[in-house]
Motif scaffolding. Structure first.
Motif, mmCIF file in Angstrom:
data_model
loop_
_atom_site.group_PDB
_atom_site.id
_atom_site.type_symbol
_atom_site.label_atom_id
_atom_site.label_comp_id
_atom_site.label_asym_id
_atom_site.label_seq_id
_atom_site.Cartn_x
_atom_site.Cartn_y
_atom_site.Cartn_z
ATOM 1 N N ILE A 188 0.847 -1.200 0.000
ATOM 2 C CA ILE A 188 0.000 0.000 0.000
ATOM 3 C C ILE A 188 0.883 1.250 0.000
ATOM 4 O O ILE A 188 1.728 1.431 0.887
ATOM 5 N N ILE A 189 0.690 2.068 -1.027
ATOM 6 C CA ILE A 189 1.459 3.315 -1.138
ATOM 7 C C ILE A 189 0.564 4.440 -0.627
ATOM 8 O O ILE A 189 -0.443 4.763 -1.246
ATOM 9 N N GLY A 190 0.926 5.002 0.516
ATOM 10 C CA GLY A 190 0.103 6.059 1.129
ATOM 11 C C GLY A 190 -0.779 5.462 2.209
ATOM 12 O O GLY A 190 -1.772 4.785 1.904
ATOM 13 N N HIS A 201 2.711 -4.795 3.138
ATOM 14 C CA HIS A 201 3.827 -3.853 3.220
ATOM 15 C C HIS A 201 3.295 -2.458 2.898
ATOM 16 O O HIS A 201 2.365 -2.321 2.097
ATOM 17 N N VAL A 202 3.884 -1.453 3.517
ATOM 18 C CA VAL A 202 3.411 -0.086 3.256
ATOM 19 C C VAL A 202 4.579 0.849 2.962
ATOM 20 O O VAL A 202 5.712 0.611 3.385
ATOM 21 N N LEU A 206 2.907 -3.912 10.693
ATOM 22 C CA LEU A 206 3.098 -4.008 9.238
ATOM 23 C C LEU A 206 4.552 -3.745 8.879
ATOM 24 O O LEU A 206 5.259 -3.028 9.589
ATOM 25 N N LYS A 207 4.973 -4.323 7.749
ATOM 26 C CA LYS A 207 6.349 -4.104 7.292
ATOM 27 C C LYS A 207 6.388 -2.771 6.558
ATOM 28 O O LYS A 207 5.672 -2.552 5.582
ATOM 29 N N GLU A 241 11.339 -1.387 -2.967
ATOM 30 C CA GLU A 241 11.216 -2.466 -1.973
ATOM 31 C C GLU A 241 9.765 -2.933 -1.900
ATOM 32 O O GLU A 241 9.484 -4.131 -1.884
ATOM 33 N N LEU A 242 8.836 -1.981 -1.898
ATOM 34 C CA LEU A 242 7.406 -2.332 -1.810
ATOM 35 C C LEU A 242 6.981 -3.161 -3.026
ATOM 36 O O LEU A 242 6.318 -4.193 -2.892
ATOM 37 N N VAL A 243 7.427 -2.714 -4.213
ATOM 38 C CA VAL A 243 7.026 -3.406 -5.456
ATOM 39 C C VAL A 243 7.602 -4.816 -5.493
ATOM 40 O O VAL A 243 6.914 -5.773 -5.877
#
Ligand SMILES: NC(=O)c1ccc[n+]([C@@H]2O[C@H](COP(=O)([O-])OP(=O)(O)OC[C@H]3O[C@@H](n4cnc5c(N)ncnc54)[C@H](OP(=O)(O)O)[C@@H]3O)[C@@H](O)[C@H]2O)c1
Length: 270
Positions: free
Chosen positions: A8-10, A33-34, A50-51, A58-60
């Motif tokens: 999750i971005i944001g 992951h955020v 959460l990570k 890294e998230l992708v």
């Protein structure tokens, strides 16, 4: 639970309510992951276990499903970053108002792009989430949003309309509920009792309204010559329903105009 890896971005107001709902539903925290620009938002997410990722890359690399939940003006920047990192084979979902599927596809360079329009009741697993496009229904995406409430696949124009009629309305409903609480206080009901009774009435009638017509709920309560019909008469005398309807329609028309201008700008960029 065979859980997909979600990035999750944001994790601001909406993003955080999504993760809270997912965690409450038992979704494994190790599968979420955020990433966020704001350290305070990341700290809050880390407290849920959460990570937290240090970069979009890294998230992708961790995620099969990527949810963009930044403000509309920040979406283009994030989408361009995702295009550079390359997200082939991954599904990308934007919760942003205004930004179209077409613009997202162009920016990210992948056809596996979706839009979701949830609301903040995701936090208590009671969101209504519109998903689009309906001609590319995806069971995996539907499942994730089902953890935070009810899901409906709709055309993009319907999703746009729901931005105001479903995602913004929690603020309106909260204002209405506040009027009920004040009226209860005025009648001498203690504040905590007033708040709980109003919350339960809205929740209960919300559940009933899923099964029964609204007029039938009203007619069941309003007995001939009784208190309820006098209360309803007062509401009609004050034009409450007409005024509320006019305000909602006006707000929707303003939103539609703004959306039209936004889409024109998007088309010029193509
Ligand atoms: N709030 C709702 O009820 C609701 C309902 C439905 C849909 N939406 C949609 O959801 C999206 C998010 O809304 P919101 O209310 O949650 O906004 P918000 O509270 O401002 O959260 C957005 C978060 O994203 C961060 N951010 C901005 N640019 C970023 C980037 N490049 N990379 C990583 N993080 C970034 C922001 O940090 P900074 O503050 O430091 O910039 C902020 O923490 C919007 O597009 C909105 O249209 C919201």
């Amino acid at each position: 639970m065979n859980a997909a890896n979600i990035g999750i971005i944001g994790v601001g107001k909406l993003g955080f309510s999504l993760v809270q709902g997912l965690v409450k539903s038992g979704y494994p925290v190790s599968s979420i992951h955020v990433f966020d620009k704001s350290k305070s938002m990341l700290d809050r997410a880390a407290e849920l276990g959460l990570k937290v990722c240090g970069s979009l890359e890294e998230l992708v690399s961790f995620s099969n499903i990527i949810i963009i939940s930044v403000r509309p003006n920040d979406v283009e920047g994030v989408a361009r970053e995702l295009a550079k990192i390359r997200v082939e084979g991954k599904k990308v979902i934007s919760t942003a108002a205004f930004v179209s599927l077409r613009a997202l596809e162009e920016l990210i360079g992948t056809p596996s792009v979706y839009r979701a329009m949830p609301n903040i009741a995701a936090e208590v697993n009671s969101s209504f989430t519109a998903l689009s496009p309906p001609n590319r229904k995806d069971i995996g995406i539907e499942k994730i949003f089902s953890y935070i409430g009810v899901v409906e696949w709709v055309d993009e124009q319907v999703l746009d309309a729901l931005t105001i009629t479903s995602s913004s309305t929690p603020a309106v409903v909260a204002e209405l509920m506040d009027a009920f609480v004040l009226a209860s206080l005025r009648a001498g009901v203690p504040l905590d009792v007033a708040r709980r009774s109003v919350a339960m009435v809205f929740q209960g009638i919300g559940k009933l309204a899923e099964q029964k017509e609204l007029w039938s709920i009203r007619n069941t309560v309003a007995t001939p010559g009784g208190t309820t019909v006098r209360l309803l008469q007062k509401l009609y005398e004050h034009g409450v329903k007409e005024k509320l309807l006019s305000a909602l329609v006006e707000a929707y028309e303003e939103f539609s105009k703004k959306l039209g201008e936004y889409r024109e700008k998007e088309a010029k960029k193509e």
